[in-house]
Design a protein around this motif. Structure first.
Motif, mmCIF file in Angstrom:
data_model
loop_
_atom_site.group_PDB
_atom_site.id
_atom_site.type_symbol
_atom_site.label_atom_id
_atom_site.label_comp_id
_atom_site.label_asym_id
_atom_site.label_seq_id
_atom_site.Cartn_x
_atom_site.Cartn_y
_atom_site.Cartn_z
ATOM 1 N N LEU A 122 6.795 6.165 6.670
ATOM 2 C CA LEU A 122 6.224 4.953 7.249
ATOM 3 C C LEU A 122 6.556 3.743 6.370
ATOM 4 O O LEU A 122 6.899 2.670 6.870
ATOM 5 C CB LEU A 122 4.720 5.091 7.385
ATOM 6 N N GLY A 123 6.474 3.941 5.042
ATOM 7 C CA GLY A 123 6.798 2.852 4.121
ATOM 8 C C GLY A 123 8.201 2.344 4.359
ATOM 9 O O GLY A 123 8.434 1.133 4.451
ATOM 10 N N PHE B 91 -2.249 1.116 10.374
ATOM 11 C CA PHE B 91 -1.678 -0.231 10.256
ATOM 12 C C PHE B 91 -2.022 -1.085 11.463
ATOM 13 O O PHE B 91 -2.485 -2.219 11.324
ATOM 14 C CB PHE B 91 -0.158 -0.152 10.075
ATOM 15 N N GLN C 234 4.999 11.626 5.221
ATOM 16 C CA GLN C 234 4.681 10.691 6.308
ATOM 17 C C GLN C 234 4.515 9.290 5.754
ATOM 18 O O GLN C 234 5.012 8.317 6.313
ATOM 19 C CB GLN C 234 3.391 11.154 6.982
ATOM 20 N N LYS C 235 3.808 9.199 4.608
ATOM 21 C CA LYS C 235 3.571 7.906 3.982
ATOM 22 C C LYS C 235 4.896 7.248 3.582
ATOM 23 O O LYS C 235 5.121 6.054 3.810
ATOM 24 C CB LYS C 235 2.697 8.126 2.748
ATOM 25 N N LYS C 236 5.764 8.062 2.995
ATOM 26 C CA LYS C 236 7.054 7.543 2.553
ATOM 27 C C LYS C 236 7.886 7.093 3.746
ATOM 28 O O LYS C 236 8.490 6.028 3.737
ATOM 29 C CB LYS C 236 7.782 8.654 1.796
ATOM 30 N N LEU D 12 8.450 0.690 7.958
ATOM 31 C CA LEU D 12 7.842 -0.626 8.111
ATOM 32 C C LEU D 12 8.667 -1.708 7.433
ATOM 33 O O LEU D 12 8.673 -2.857 7.845
ATOM 34 C CB LEU D 12 6.422 -0.628 7.544
ATOM 35 N N LYS E 202 0.795 -1.222 0.000
ATOM 36 C CA LYS E 202 0.000 0.000 0.000
ATOM 37 C C LYS E 202 0.831 1.276 0.000
ATOM 38 O O LYS E 202 0.357 2.314 -0.415
ATOM 39 C CB LYS E 202 -0.901 0.017 1.240
ATOM 40 N N LEU E 203 2.029 1.231 0.533
ATOM 41 C CA LEU E 203 2.781 2.480 0.650
ATOM 42 C C LEU E 203 3.825 2.636 -0.444
ATOM 43 O O LEU E 203 4.273 3.737 -0.724
ATOM 44 C CB LEU E 203 3.459 2.555 2.028
ATOM 45 N N GLU F 277 -8.472 4.836 3.203
ATOM 46 C CA GLU F 277 -8.929 6.206 2.984
ATOM 47 C C GLU F 277 -9.920 6.618 4.069
ATOM 48 O O GLU F 277 -9.835 7.708 4.627
ATOM 49 C CB GLU F 277 -9.596 6.314 1.607
ATOM 50 N N ARG G 277 -8.254 7.352 7.178
ATOM 51 C CA ARG G 277 -7.537 8.619 7.086
ATOM 52 C C ARG G 277 -8.493 9.790 7.297
ATOM 53 O O ARG G 277 -8.194 10.736 8.006
ATOM 54 C CB ARG G 277 -6.891 8.738 5.698
ATOM 55 N N GLY H 246 -3.814 8.303 12.212
ATOM 56 C CA GLY H 246 -2.475 8.492 11.657
ATOM 57 C C GLY H 246 -2.097 7.260 10.864
ATOM 58 O O GLY H 246 -2.742 6.224 10.962
ATOM 59 N N GLU H 247 -1.011 7.379 10.063
ATOM 60 C CA GLU H 247 -0.634 6.258 9.206
ATOM 61 C C GLU H 247 -0.247 5.021 10.028
ATOM 62 O O GLU H 247 -0.556 3.895 9.675
ATOM 63 C CB GLU H 247 0.527 6.661 8.295
#
Lengths: 304, 428
Positions: free
Chosen positions: B144-145, A212, B140-142, B148, A120-121, A199, A202, A207-208
């Motif tokens: 976290l990616g 998870f 933030q997404k990057k 993880l 997903k990321l 989504e 969110r 938070g991200e």
């Protein structure tokens, strides 16, 4: 009513539906085939019966021919007691459960995180990481055992601290954590999860990281169970790696402990009693988790 | 739709009606250009006349007197009438409009004129802080990616990728003791190539795999076909065949070693029942010609249940109508198997064959516990040979050379399998 149910069951039959069985020749084939398969099933389970029989026979009878065993059959449970005293089974069980449990817990956390990230990321260098992970699936464990052993003997990360991990739980646990196959199973599960879940979370202000741990992990409970059970069985059954990195009885896993008993040259009824004791968790586990295990085995094989 | 109406009724429009329409247009468009839909009118008002109408309307609103209201002198009636006239909801949009125009013609004013267009909302403006938010979210997404996947990367680096490279590098070294190694070039590989024991081990692994391919693939298929059809005890049989798969290799090997025992084992003992007066003494694990077969039997015993499971899943996916057609044409059981089941199961059979080969090549515990490579090395397989070289004779460089060979062998098999399955997919 019964007839109707019979016909419904018949929907899935290919070779011998009801109309085919009316033919005499087909019925003969069906019955003979059935007898062979049933006999095979009995033969398959005979070794376990023989194991139990040897374990409960008195010392004098175990070397007797089958006919004599049948004539003067008597039960003697003392071999179980002897086997239990012969080796610290409690310790072996504890070691096995500790090792398998921590490997499974670590594996699931690591694989689920990596798979979520890949699915997903999409972290940078996604393609490279995927290719590297895929390559490790093809590599059999036996080929990397030697350098892993050397690494465990002089364990150090970038030369900062040096430890000898041989004969520690760490040596048994750490290499088991690297299992790319789990990552791919998790990834294929996450790929099917709609992005809307994430989504929506969110939008709700999660938070991200929270997404998870509080959305994704609870959703994937079923797949986690399957992976946990299968990996637990694999680690529980493993023999090659514990044989290499342990040589002290207080760190032996159950499998290694059993192997050492036979290496000592004990009488067969005591050995079989020990083997029976070692089989108890497997049988119990199978009784409780039969569906998950079968589903998991199917799932993992068809994923490949 | 509105344009249509203007086209249809345009001829009969009175001035009043036009003014009403323009009013509506003005109301619905508000700030938008009012002249746009009006261009289609046959009596297209000019820009000045639009302004004129607007002025007139203002005037009318100021005087509070218009059309029908002016006819009735009482204030009460005026208020009531305006509120009373309502259009039923069952009318379509067009009919409502027509009615509205008709009433207008007689000077009646309608309160609830249906709105033709929704008020358009302006798009939210792109503000600078929004871009900042987006950038922060992406970062933030990057982060976290990366975060993880980091633990997995570290674990794989240490316990998977580094050992592979180290296997290759150790294969070029000779270890005097376990701590002192020197670089010796290709000599390990040359020694391995001229080592008869290594080739024997390869041969034994090959024979084992061959037996496993023949028995470990077709026997489960034979069993699975019946278990799938069986009317009684289908799931019980499946479970009975499946239990050995879960049995750990160590207890299984010990158990079979006891059963294979030459003098007192149950197999010889049972066989003796069929030959009265004569004791059968087959050396299952001591006869160099039989030992590989004995090991293969244990392997097959362990893996049959798994293969049955896979085959049964494959059988479920064959379309039923093929068999109905076959039955109508009077096909026999054998021809159904040959012409329908086998062709549809090809991918599943291939998967089972390759997984069995790969597992068969890697077999270690069974051989190590039951025979330890004996008698006189006749059951030595690659894995046990490597283990002995590395951890018994402490010839680590040499063992790594064997590992490299082993790795190439297995990777070749895997790639071959991938190629086959890709070719099959392409053929479809």
């Amino acid at each position: 009513m019964a007839n109707r149910k019979f016909l419904q069951d018949d929907d899935s039959r290919y070779l011998f539906p009801v109309y085919e069985l009316k033919d005499k020749k087909n019925r003969l084939i069906y019955n003979v085939w059935g007898i062979i398969v049933a006999a095979g099933a009995i033969i398959t389970s005979l070794p376990f019966l023989w194991m139990l029989l040897t374990a409960i026979l008195p010392q004098g009878l175990i070397f007797a021919p089958v006919a004599k065993i049948a004539s003067d059959f008597s039960v003697d449970l003392s071999s179980f007691k002897k086997a239990w005293e012969l080796a610290p089974f409690g310790l072996y069980f504890f070691n096995s459960i500790l090792v398998a449990g921590s490997v499974v817990a670590g594996q699931i956390l690591i694989s689920a995180m990596a798979a979520y990230s890949l699915s997903k990321l999409k972290p940078p260098m996604y393609q490279v990481i995927m290719a590297l992970l895929l390559s490790t699936i093809m590599i059999p464990f036996e080929t990397i055992a030697i350098p892993l052993y050397l690494f465990m003997r002089d364990f150090s990360i970038a030369g900062i601290f040096k430890l000898n991990l041989i004969n520690t739980y760490w040596a048994l646990i750490l290499p088991g954590l690297a299992n790319a196959f789990n990552i791919f199973i998790f990834k294929s599960f996450f790929d099917k999860l709609p992005n809307d879940f994430i989504e929506a979370a969110r939008v709700d202000g999660y938070g991200e990281t929270e997404i998870f741990f509080r959305i994704i992990l609870p959703i994937s409970r079923s797949i986690i169970t399957v992976i946990a059970i299968l990996n637990f069985v694999t680690i529980w059954n493993s023999f090659f790696w514990p044989l290499i990195v342990t040589n002290e009885p207080n760190i032996y896993t159950l499998m290694l402990g059993i192997y050492k008993i036979i290496e000592e040259g004990q009488p067969w009824n005591i050995v079989m009693a020990a083997v029976t004791i070692s089989m108890v968790p497997t049988i119990l586990g199978f009784i409780f988790f039969q569906k998950q295990i079968m589903r998991g085995v199917l799932f993992t094989t068809l994923q490949e | 739709m509105s344009d249509d109406i203007f086209g249809k009724v345009g001829n009969e429009l009175s001035e009043n009606a036009i003014s009403g329409m323009v009013e509506e247009e003005l109301r619905s468009h508000k700030k938008e250009d009012a002249s746009l839909p009006i261009i289609k009118l046959k009596l297209a008002p000019t820009a000045e006349s639009v302004v004129d109408i607007a002025k007139r309307r203002e005037k009318r609103e100021k005087s509070q007197v218009s059309g029908f209201q002016s006819l009735s002198s009482s204030n009460l009636a005026k208020v009531n009438l305006v509120n009373v006239i309502k259009l039923p909801d069952t009318l379509s949009q067009t009919q409502k409009l027509k009615k509205v125009f008709r009433y207008r013609r007689y000077g009646m004013q309608m309160r609830d004129v249906p709105q033709l267009r929704r008020e358009s909302k302006p798009l939210p403006e792109r503000r600078k802080q929004d871009f900042g938010k987006l950038r922060r979210y992406r970062a933030q997404k990057k982060r976290l990616g990366l975060g993880l996947i980091m633990p997995a990367m570290i674990i794989f680096l240490l316990f998977s990728w580094m050992p592979i490279f180290k296997t290759f590098s150790i294969a070029f070294q000779k270890f005097q003791t376990i701590n002192s190694a020197e670089y010796v070039g290709l000599s390990n590989f040359l020694n391995i190539l001229s080592d008869a024991k290594f080739w024997d081990a390869c041969l034994h692994s090959g024979i084992l795999s061959a037996i496993v391919i023949v028995l470990g693939t077709w026997l489960p298929l034979f069993l699975a076909l019946y278990i799938y059809e069986a009317r009684h005890g289908s799931s019980l049989m499946k479970v009975l065949y499946f239990i050995p798969f879960l049995t750990p290799a160590v207890p299984a090997a010990i158990l079979w070693k006891w059963m294979y025992n030459q003098g007192f084992g149950v197999i010889n003992s049972l066989l003796s029942l069929f030959t009265p007066g004569h004791q059968v003494a087959i050396g299952w694990l001591t006869n160099p010609h039989l030992v590989l077969l004995s090991i293969a039997i244990v392997f097959i015993w362990k893996n049959t249940g798994w293969a049955i499971l896979i085959y049964m899943a494959g059988l479920q996916n064959i379309p039923k109508n093929l068999f109905e057609d076959a039955a109508l044409n009077g096909a026999s059981v054998a021809s159904k198997i040959k012409n329908i089941i086998l062709p549809s199961l090809v991918p599943v059979i291939m998967a089972v064959v390759f997984i069995q080969i790969i597992n068969g090549m890697q077999v270690f515990s069974e051989v190590y516990i039951m025979t330890n490579g004996g008698p006189v090395g006749s059951s030595e397989v690659i894995a046990t040979y490597m283990y002995k070289k590395a951890f018994l004779y402490m010839d680590i460089g040499y063992a790594s050379g064997v590992a490299v060979f082993f790795l190439f062998l297995l990777v070749t098999i895997t790639l071959f399998r991938m190629n086959l399955s890709n070719a099959r997919k392409a053929a479809k």
